[in-house]
Design a protein around this motif. Structure first.
Motif, PDB file in Angstrom:
ATOM      1  N   LYS A   7       0.865  -1.184   0.000  1.00 23.30           N
ATOM      2  CA  LYS A   7       0.000   0.000   0.000  1.00 23.30           C
ATOM      3  C   LYS A   7       0.893   1.222   0.000  1.00 23.30           C
ATOM      4  O   LYS A   7       1.769   1.367   0.867  1.00 23.30           O
ATOM      5  CB  LYS A   7      -0.911   0.009   1.231  1.00 23.30           C
ATOM      6  CG  LYS A   7      -1.806   1.245   1.319  1.00 23.30           C
ATOM      7  CD  LYS A   7      -2.744   1.194   2.495  1.00 23.30           C
ATOM      8  CE  LYS A   7      -2.038   1.599   3.754  1.00 23.30           C
ATOM      9  NZ  LYS A   7      -2.947   1.776   4.894  1.00 23.30           N
ATOM     10  N   GLN A  12       2.820  -4.690   3.195  1.00 25.52           N
ATOM     11  CA  GLN A  12       1.853  -4.935   4.258  1.00 25.52           C
ATOM     12  C   GLN A  12       2.058  -6.348   4.793  1.00 25.52           C
ATOM     13  O   GLN A  12       2.823  -7.128   4.233  1.00 25.52           O
ATOM     14  CB  GLN A  12       0.424  -4.755   3.713  1.00 25.52           C
ATOM     15  CG  GLN A  12       0.160  -3.381   3.138  1.00 25.52           C
ATOM     16  CD  GLN A  12       0.342  -2.276   4.159  1.00 25.52           C
ATOM     17  OE1 GLN A  12      -0.329  -2.241   5.176  1.00 25.52           O
ATOM     18  NE2 GLN A  12       1.252  -1.355   3.881  1.00 25.52           N
ATOM     19  N   SER A  31      -4.724  -8.518   7.640  1.00 18.57           N
ATOM     20  CA  SER A  31      -5.477  -7.516   6.891  1.00 18.57           C
ATOM     21  C   SER A  31      -4.845  -6.151   7.125  1.00 18.57           C
ATOM     22  O   SER A  31      -3.964  -5.994   7.970  1.00 18.57           O
ATOM     23  CB  SER A  31      -6.946  -7.503   7.324  1.00 18.57           C
ATOM     24  OG  SER A  31      -7.052  -7.115   8.676  1.00 18.57           O
ATOM     25  N   THR A  33      -5.881  -1.616   6.431  1.00 19.95           N
ATOM     26  CA  THR A  33      -6.903  -0.667   6.015  1.00 19.95           C
ATOM     27  C   THR A  33      -6.454   0.104   4.778  1.00 19.95           C
ATOM     28  O   THR A  33      -5.249   0.313   4.577  1.00 19.95           O
ATOM     29  CB  THR A  33      -7.230   0.338   7.140  1.00 19.95           C
ATOM     30  OG1 THR A  33      -6.034   1.050   7.479  1.00 19.95           O
ATOM     31  CG2 THR A  33      -7.772  -0.370   8.370  1.00 19.95           C
ATOM     32  N   ALA A  35      -7.708   3.588   2.193  1.00 25.57           N
ATOM     33  CA  ALA A  35      -8.554   4.771   2.090  1.00 25.57           C
ATOM     34  C   ALA A  35      -8.579   5.219   0.640  1.00 25.57           C
ATOM     35  O   ALA A  35      -7.714   4.822  -0.161  1.00 25.57           O
ATOM     36  CB  ALA A  35      -8.003   5.881   2.980  1.00 25.57           C
TER      37      ALA A  35
END
Length: 65
Positions: A7, A12, A31, A33, A35
């Motif tokens: 990301k 990640q 997992s 996040t 945006a």
């Protein structure tokens, strides 16, 4: 082979490792996040133990808002 989701150019914890005999792999325990505007990519690292390159690679990332 190791598949790592990135990301915004940062690795990640979401990764999958496969051997030469593997047909598929999944990481269902990690997992992260995202945006709006985040850039996602997947890197593939081939281990020295795999002597031939795959003909095709398909990767699927599921997004759950």
């Amino acid at each position: 082979m190791t598949y790592t989701v990135r990301k915004n150019s940062t690795n990640q914890t979401l990764t999958c490792g496969m051997t030469a005999a593997s047909a598929d792999a999944a990481d269902t325990s990690n997992s992260f996040t995202v945006a709006a505007g985040d850039l996602l990519d997947i890197t593939v690292t081939k281990s020295a133990a795999i002597t031939t390159s795959p003909v095709g690679i398909t990767a699927t990332v599921e997004f759950s808002p």
